[in-house]
Design an enzyme around this catalytic site. Structure first.
Site, mmCIF file in Angstrom:
data_model
loop_
_atom_site.group_PDB
_atom_site.id
_atom_site.type_symbol
_atom_site.label_atom_id
_atom_site.label_comp_id
_atom_site.label_asym_id
_atom_site.label_seq_id
_atom_site.Cartn_x
_atom_site.Cartn_y
_atom_site.Cartn_z
ATOM 1 N N GLN A 19 0.830 -1.215 0.000
ATOM 2 C CA GLN A 19 0.000 0.000 0.000
ATOM 3 C C GLN A 19 0.867 1.270 0.000
ATOM 4 O O GLN A 19 0.472 2.314 0.528
ATOM 5 C CB GLN A 19 -0.970 -0.007 1.183
ATOM 6 C CG GLN A 19 -2.095 -1.020 1.031
ATOM 7 C CD GLN A 19 -2.919 -0.788 -0.243
ATOM 8 O OE1 GLN A 19 -3.074 0.334 -0.709
ATOM 9 N NE2 GLN A 19 -3.441 -1.864 -0.805
ATOM 10 N N SER A 20 2.042 1.181 -0.601
ATOM 11 C CA SER A 20 2.956 2.324 -0.637
ATOM 12 C C SER A 20 2.414 3.453 -1.521
ATOM 13 O O SER A 20 2.132 3.243 -2.711
ATOM 14 C CB SER A 20 4.306 1.853 -1.173
ATOM 15 O OG SER A 20 5.097 2.951 -1.570
ATOM 16 N N ASN A 21 2.311 4.636 -0.929
ATOM 17 C CA ASN A 21 1.936 5.820 -1.722
ATOM 18 C C ASN A 21 3.080 6.222 -2.651
ATOM 19 O O ASN A 21 2.857 6.709 -3.755
ATOM 20 C CB ASN A 21 1.618 6.995 -0.793
ATOM 21 C CG ASN A 21 0.454 6.697 0.122
ATOM 22 O OD1 ASN A 21 -0.660 6.485 -0.328
ATOM 23 N ND2 ASN A 21 0.716 6.642 1.425
ATOM 24 N N ALA B 235 5.194 4.192 -4.110
ATOM 25 C CA ALA B 235 5.191 3.315 -5.294
ATOM 26 C C ALA B 235 4.116 3.760 -6.284
ATOM 27 O O ALA B 235 4.359 3.844 -7.494
ATOM 28 C CB ALA B 235 4.968 1.863 -4.864
#
Ligand SMILES: *Cc1c(COP(=O)(O)O)cnc(C)c1O
Length: 344
Positions: free
Chosen positions: A84-86, A88
């Site tokens: 859930q990396s913003n 990325a």
């Protein structure tokens, strides 16, 4: 007013290449209901509104990181984070805008469903490699190996470490300080504190570097979303000083200037807590702000606690940096719905 001594910082920033990805300046909004609830004036720096692909703080970092990549002739970006990396998601989006290939090495994290940020990664056509290990050194090795393979195929990969938290990325937040000082000056306001969530450290370190370089005089209070205080402070000081060195500014951040409160991280990165969910609900009901369970909810929980503990006085003016993260709210819909006692 904060005396603006940002000219040399502005000049130093202008020496580095930057690509335009976002909409700047982001708004600086009053938050009157939240302010009266907390007994301190709070302004919200709307970096959730940076414009690119649902916004967030990583846009500022990527403007400098991807300029660095392009100046090195890169045609492919390789980066990493949790599912859930913003960072990325925004790297994938920025690559679309610049015509670059994007590879994401993501650990599964708490919510590896094709929801929120991960759904958007796929939508932006990034090549996603989900790995089992949450150990950042494993992801870093995977990135190196992948970059090696891509190079052997004739590509020119550029590796961006987790969160983009290297000096070019942190430079984006030194630039945010210049923007904020101009906004405060036109409002004839003198802020005393900046609050922000701190994870991979680039946002905190870049902001602190900018504050020290411009003699803005704010306390920069980080609320840790993952690491314990001592480790986080060390990382912030190191990266802030590396960023000042990159900018060739003869200034140094002192260890006591790196303020980190680690009481709101809960069991660790990606795990939400009751205080976080309460903060998300208050910000939504008071100000229609959309915070997230991983970063901004924790940061706001820290600000709320400091106000309740009397650590802020009615004369203080706090700038809360809303660093984005809203897509993750939808990956955490079950936790949020439970806290709201709404059917999930
Ligand atoms: C990455 C991120 C942060 C933290 O920034 P770092 O530079 O990694 O410390 C805060 N908020 C959101 C929404 C983020 O995506």
């Amino acid at each position: 007013m904060n005396e603006v001594r940002s000219t040399s910082l502005t000049d130093a920033l202008a020496a580095w290449p930057r690509v335009s990805l976002g909409h700047f300046p982001t708004p600086l909004d009053e938050a009157p209901r939240l302010s009266s609830r907390l007994g301190v004036r709070v302004l919200i720096k709307r970096d959730d509104q940076t414009g690119l692909a649902l916004g967030g703080n990583k846009v500022r970092k990527l403007e400098f990181l991807l300029a660095d990549a392009l100046s090195q002739g890169a045609d492919t970006i390789v980066t990493t984070g949790g599912s859930q990396s913003n960072h990325a998601r925004l790297a994938a989006a920025a690559c679309r805008r610049l015509g670059l290939n994007c590879y994401l090495v993501l650990d599964r994290g708490v919510h590896p469903e094709a929801q929120g940020n991960l759904l958007l990664d796929h939508l932006f056509g990034a090549t996603v490699l989900l790995i089992e290990s949450a150990d950042p050194t494993v992801a870093a090795e995977e990135m190196q190996a992948l970059a090696g393979t891509l190079e052997a195929e004739g590509r020119r990969p550029y590796i961006i470490p987790r969160g983009g938290s290297i000096p070019p990325g942190a430079t984006g937040y030194a630039a945010m300080v210049v923007e904020l000082l101009a906004q405060l000056e036109s409002l004839r306001l003198r802020a005393t504190h900046i609050y922000l969530g701190t994870g991979s450290c680039g946002t905190h370190a870049g902001t602190l570097a900018g504050v020290v370089a411009s003699e803005a005089g704010f306390a920069v209070q980080g609320v840790s979303v993952s690491r314990p205080e001592t480790l986080q402070r060390e990382k912030v000081v190191q990266l802030a000083n590396d960023t000042l060195a990159r900018l060739r500014l003869p200034r140094a951040v002192q260890p006591e200037q790196a303020l980190v409160d680690d009481r709101f991280r809960g069991p660790g990165y990606g795990f939400t807590t009751p205080a976080t969910l309460e903060a998300i609900e208050l910000a939504a009901k008071d100000e229609a702000l959309v915070l997230d369970p991983v970063y901004t909810g924790k940061a706001m929980a820290g600000l709320i606690a400091h106000a309740r503990e009397g650590r802020l006085s009615p004369d203080d003016i706090v700038v809360f940096v809303h660093t984005g993260g809203a897509p993750a709210l939808f990956a955490y819909h079950a936790e949020v719905a439970e806290a709201l006692r709404a059917p999930a």
